[in-house]
Design a protein around this motif. Structure first.
Motif, PDB file in Angstrom:
ATOM      1  N   GLN A  25       0.827  -1.208   0.000  1.00 38.53           N
ATOM      2  CA  GLN A  25       0.000   0.000   0.000  1.00 38.53           C
ATOM      3  C   GLN A  25       0.862   1.258   0.000  1.00 38.53           C
ATOM      4  O   GLN A  25       0.547   2.243  -0.676  1.00 38.53           O
ATOM      5  CB  GLN A  25      -0.939  -0.013   1.209  1.00 38.53           C
ATOM      6  CG  GLN A  25      -2.036  -1.064   1.121  1.00 38.53           C
ATOM      7  CD  GLN A  25      -3.031  -0.964   2.256  1.00 38.53           C
ATOM      8  OE1 GLN A  25      -3.304   0.128   2.759  1.00 38.53           O
ATOM      9  NE2 GLN A  25      -3.566  -2.099   2.674  1.00 38.53           N
ATOM     10  N   ALA A  26       1.948   1.219   0.748  1.00 40.70           N
ATOM     11  CA  ALA A  26       2.853   2.371   0.774  1.00 40.70           C
ATOM     12  C   ALA A  26       3.485   2.582  -0.604  1.00 40.70           C
ATOM     13  O   ALA A  26       3.595   3.717  -1.091  1.00 40.70           O
ATOM     14  CB  ALA A  26       3.922   2.181   1.845  1.00 40.70           C
ATOM     15  N   LEU A  27       3.886   1.508  -1.246  1.00 39.73           N
ATOM     16  CA  LEU A  27       4.469   1.622  -2.580  1.00 39.73           C
ATOM     17  C   LEU A  27       3.462   2.202  -3.573  1.00 39.73           C
ATOM     18  O   LEU A  27       3.808   3.074  -4.392  1.00 39.73           O
ATOM     19  CB  LEU A  27       4.960   0.253  -3.065  1.00 39.73           C
ATOM     20  CG  LEU A  27       6.266  -0.249  -2.457  1.00 39.73           C
ATOM     21  CD1 LEU A  27       6.473  -1.722  -2.769  1.00 39.73           C
ATOM     22  CD2 LEU A  27       7.450   0.574  -2.950  1.00 39.73           C
ATOM     23  N   GLU A  28       2.237   1.742  -3.512  1.00 38.54           N
ATOM     24  CA  GLU A  28       1.217   2.272  -4.422  1.00 38.54           C
ATOM     25  C   GLU A  28       1.006   3.766  -4.200  1.00 38.54           C
ATOM     26  O   GLU A  28       0.811   4.529  -5.152  1.00 38.54           O
ATOM     27  CB  GLU A  28      -0.094   1.515  -4.239  1.00 38.54           C
ATOM     28  CG  GLU A  28      -0.109   0.145  -4.883  1.00 38.54           C
ATOM     29  CD  GLU A  28       0.164   0.212  -6.381  1.00 38.54           C
ATOM     30  OE1 GLU A  28      -0.406   1.093  -7.069  1.00 38.54           O
ATOM     31  OE2 GLU A  28       0.961  -0.617  -6.870  1.00 38.54           O
ATOM     32  N   ALA A  29       1.058   4.186  -2.951  1.00 42.15           N
ATOM     33  CA  ALA A  29       0.871   5.606  -2.644  1.00 42.15           C
ATOM     34  C   ALA A  29       2.002   6.457  -3.213  1.00 42.15           C
ATOM     35  O   ALA A  29       1.830   7.659  -3.448  1.00 42.15           O
ATOM     36  CB  ALA A  29       0.768   5.805  -1.133  1.00 42.15           C
ATOM     37  N   ALA A  30       3.161   5.828  -3.437  1.00 45.66           N
ATOM     38  CA  ALA A  30       4.332   6.564  -3.948  1.00 45.66           C
ATOM     39  C   ALA A  30       4.404   6.584  -5.467  1.00 45.66           C
ATOM     40  O   ALA A  30       5.318   7.177  -6.036  1.00 45.66           O
ATOM     41  CB  ALA A  30       5.611   5.936  -3.383  1.00 45.66           C
ATOM     42  N   ARG A  31       3.453   5.972  -6.134  1.00 44.15           N
ATOM     43  CA  ARG A  31       3.549   5.771  -7.576  1.00 44.15           C
ATOM     44  C   ARG A  31       3.603   7.073  -8.368  1.00 44.15           C
ATOM     45  O   ARG A  31       4.175   7.116  -9.465  1.00 44.15           O
ATOM     46  CB  ARG A  31       2.374   4.907  -8.047  1.00 44.15           C
ATOM     47  CG  ARG A  31       2.491   4.422  -9.471  1.00 44.15           C
ATOM     48  CD  ARG A  31       1.369   3.490  -9.837  1.00 44.15           C
ATOM     49  NE  ARG A  31       1.508   2.173  -9.254  1.00 44.15           N
ATOM     50  CZ  ARG A  31       2.254   1.194  -9.750  1.00 44.15           C
ATOM     51  NH1 ARG A  31       2.963   1.414 -10.865  1.00 44.15           N
ATOM     52  NH2 ARG A  31       2.317   0.026  -9.168  1.00 44.15           N
ATOM     53  N   ASP A  32       3.032   8.150  -7.863  1.00 47.51           N
ATOM     54  CA  ASP A  32       2.980   9.408  -8.613  1.00 47.51           C
ATOM     55  C   ASP A  32       4.189  10.309  -8.365  1.00 47.51           C
ATOM     56  O   ASP A  32       4.279  11.403  -8.929  1.00 47.51           O
ATOM     57  CB  ASP A  32       1.698  10.180  -8.274  1.00 47.51           C
ATOM     58  CG  ASP A  32       0.449   9.475  -8.786  1.00 47.51           C
ATOM     59  OD1 ASP A  32       0.564   8.748  -9.799  1.00 47.51           O
ATOM     60  OD2 ASP A  32      -0.621   9.637  -8.173  1.00 47.51           O
TER      61      ASP A  32
END
Length: 368
Positions: A75-82
């Motif tokens: 979830q943390a990685l997905e939040a960093a995608r942008d």
């Protein structure tokens, strides 16, 4: 350059508990924020660090504490995608290999992925010992490898592993955080050392600190850091336990001299000044350091820092050190680090690298 959105995966920004990189993270990130960049720091809820916070969430970074589970990491990685830049620091302590791969997966096509090693000698040793180490295959995929020390030997080693670009971003200090304060009787000593008990540090603490204490029984020695409570030591040594960062200035300003002891891997590599070297110098402390190659790149021996090959030489320095000379050495070191070794200096370098400047254009071909 326009401000960047930077996602930074590290051990902890808000807790220095069993986390020696905390003040390095804070200094670099605060300085980058001061230059207009926006940093989100992702850290796992692990190792009781959140129960031993020594700072609230700062105004210059957004802190996201995620569960120390695979789902929490994803979830943390997905939040960093942008993000414009995604940074994976070494030694997060939870799912390090998965994070190293995940950062590359969420990097934007027009973005950057940075591997930032805060213990390069240990990382290189681990990779050398394991030909199948996952990081070995991942390093060439990163746009940039940064380290907080190691100089030319580390640059050569990471380049040999396929790193596209490797640049040391050395420890430094934040003048607003690290500065002289009044003497504090809680920390009165002739010699103070601060460092957690770690396998590749303990023998050197015995050799440089405890041996010196045994040679000078009439002088007082303070040992700060986690893990030393059951360590046999001379009667003139007091173990302080964990010292919160709010007390670091007082600790440094209340000793006649402050000792730096590199971990064995860093001493062997050289060019690896610990964060506390610059923090103690910024407080005006008189520093004694174990010997390692490259010291003179940062502070001038005998004028801004004293260098010792073993505990006997530490004791010789301390026995000969008058309060006046200690003060003169500390003041000289403070002038030097204010002029050349602040995190603002380091942030200028990081910003240039993130904007596409080449190593050669920055005069960094020798790794320093």
């Amino acid at each position: 350059m326009a401000g960047l959105d930077i996602a930074f995966f590290g051990s902890s920004l808000v807790s220095a508990y069993w986390n020696g990189a905390a003040t390095y993270y804070r200094g670099i990130i605060r300085a980058l924020a001061g230059r207009g960049h926006r940093v989100t720091f992702y850290e796992p809820d692990a190792y009781d660090r959140q129960q031993h916070r020594d700072m609230a969430d700062p105004p210059w970074a957004r802190v996201v504490v995620y569960p120390a589970t695979e789902d929490g990491m994803q979830q943390a990685l997905e939040a960093a995608r942008d993000a414009d830049v995604v940074v994976k620091a070494s030694g997060v302590g939870v799912f390090d290999d998965e994070l190293a791969a995940g950062v590359l997966d969420v990097r934007r096509p027009d973005g950057l992925a940075v591997y930032w090693d805060v213990d390069a000698p240990a990382t290189l040793s681990e990779i050398a010992a394991d030909p199948k180490a996952r990081l070995r295959a991942l390093l060439p995929m990163y746009d940039l490898v940064l380290t907080y020390g190691g100089g030319p030997p580390v640059v050569r080693a990471f380049t040999a592993l396929g790193a596209q670009v490797c640049v040391p971003v050395y420890n430094a200090h934040d003048p607003e955080t690290h500065h002289p304060v009044p003497f504090d009787p809680r920390f009165a000593s002739d010699l103070t050392f601060l460092g957690n008990r770690l396998p590749d540090r303990e023998e050197r603490v015995e050799r440089f600190f405890l041996d010196a204490a045994a040679r000078l029984p009439e002088q007082r020695f303070l040992l700060g850091g986690n893990g030393w409570h059951d360590k046999p030591m001379p009667a003139n040594v007091s173990a302080l336990g964990h010292v919160y960062t709010a007390d670091h200035n007082a600790l440094n300003c209340s000793a006649k001299a402050v000792l730096n002891i590199s971990r064995s891997s860093m001493a062997d590599m050289g060019y690896s000044p610990a964060t506390r070297v610059f923090e103690a110098a910024a407080a005006g402390a008189c520093l004694i350091t174990d010997a390692w190659v490259g010291i003179d790149r940062f502070l001038e021996p005998d004028t801004e820092i004293l260098v010792a090959a073993d505990g006997a030489e530490v004791a010789e320095h301390l026995a000969a050190l008058s309060p006046e000379r200690a003060r003169a050495i500390g003041e000289a070191a403070r002038r030097r680090v204010l002029a050349h070794h602040t995190y603002d200096h380091r942030a200028v370098l990081v910003e240039a690298l993130l904007s596409g400047a080449t190593v050669a254009s920055l005069g960094l071909a020798e790794g320093v």
